[in-house]
Design an enzyme around this catalytic site. Structure first.
Site, PDB file in Angstrom:
ATOM      1  N   ASP A  11       0.880  -1.166   0.000  1.00 31.66           N
ATOM      2  CA  ASP A  11       0.000   0.000   0.000  1.00 31.66           C
ATOM      3  C   ASP A  11       0.920   1.219   0.000  1.00 31.66           C
ATOM      4  O   ASP A  11       2.107   1.113   0.334  1.00 31.66           O
ATOM      5  CB  ASP A  11      -0.896  -0.042   1.247  1.00 31.66           C
ATOM      6  N   ASP A  13       0.028   5.096   1.077  1.00 34.84           N
ATOM      7  CA  ASP A  13      -0.111   6.029   2.198  1.00 34.84           C
ATOM      8  C   ASP A  13      -0.140   5.281   3.526  1.00 34.84           C
ATOM      9  O   ASP A  13      -0.939   4.374   3.731  1.00 34.84           O
ATOM     10  CB  ASP A  13      -1.381   6.864   2.040  1.00 34.84           C
ATOM     11  N   THR A  54      -2.827   1.130  -4.360  1.00 31.93           N
ATOM     12  CA  THR A  54      -3.298   2.213  -3.505  1.00 31.93           C
ATOM     13  C   THR A  54      -4.671   2.733  -3.909  1.00 31.93           C
ATOM     14  O   THR A  54      -4.943   2.924  -5.087  1.00 31.93           O
ATOM     15  CB  THR A  54      -2.259   3.374  -3.503  1.00 31.93           C
ATOM     16  N   GLN A  56      -6.995   5.787  -4.215  1.00 27.69           N
ATOM     17  CA  GLN A  56      -6.784   7.231  -4.350  1.00 27.69           C
ATOM     18  C   GLN A  56      -8.102   7.914  -4.690  1.00 27.69           C
ATOM     19  O   GLN A  56      -8.266   8.528  -5.741  1.00 27.69           O
ATOM     20  CB  GLN A  56      -5.705   7.513  -5.410  1.00 27.69           C
TER      21      GLN A  56
END
Length: 185
Positions: A11, A13, A54, A56
């Site tokens: 991942d 963040d 990820t 977003q």
């Protein structure tokens, strides 16, 4: 000798870079977590490809556009390269939770796409995340799942309800050291 392809899925963040409650919306807001880029370099040196998966949804919400997301990812690639690290691909879901897509974690569509594109065996490919949604998506396809306690990781750990077999690490650097010390691929 194993013929499994060596790949690690991360991942973004909260695992590679610091997270923010209001999203990472510009390259200036993207800051690597200490040791994370070095961990990627260590994985690369051991022959592992690294792929980022990820969510977003800030794009889908109109908080930033694709050009900005690309600029954030360019900064991440450049920061990684400066330390001898390489991120081989970035897969992302720009949908919001209301879009009910198959690619937004905790649904496993994005990870399924990675498995197909890279022709990997999920059972020997670790998925590293800081949120339950990362772990649930990985576990659904049989990926060994790893929680890092950076980002949302500590709160995720304290909330419990982790998929069976979840391994917990203080951060990405600790994951890389432990994984490489115990890897049989």
């Amino acid at each position: 000798m194993s013929t499994a392809k060596k790949l690690v899925i991360l991942d973004r963040d909260g695992v590679i870079n610091y997270d923010a409650d209001e999203f990472i919306k510009s390259p200036d807001e993207w800051r690597p977590i200490a040791g994370s880029l070095e961990a990627i370099a260590r994985l690369n040196q051991a022959g592992y490809r690294v792929v980022v998966a990820t969510n977003q949804s800030g794009v889908g919400r109109g908080l930033f556009d694709m050009a900005t997301l690309n600029a954030i990812h360019l900064k991440m690639h450049q920061a990684a390269a400066a330390l001898g690290a390489r991120i081989d691909a970035i897969f992302f879901c720009a949908h919001t939770a209301h879009d009910n897509c198959d690619c937004r974690k905790p649904k496993p569509g994005m990870l399924q796409m990675i498995a197909e594109r890279f022709n990997i065996e999920p059972s020997v490919t670790p998925m590293v995340g800081d949120a339950q949604r990362d772990l649930v998506a990985g576990a659904a396809l049989g990926f060994p799942v790893h929680l890092v306690l950076t980002g949302k990781g500590r709160a995720t750990y304290e909330a419990g309800m982790l998929p069976s077999g979840t391994k917990v690490h203080p951060d990405l650097w600790a994951f890389a050291l432990d994984f490489l010390a115990n890897s049989t691929v």
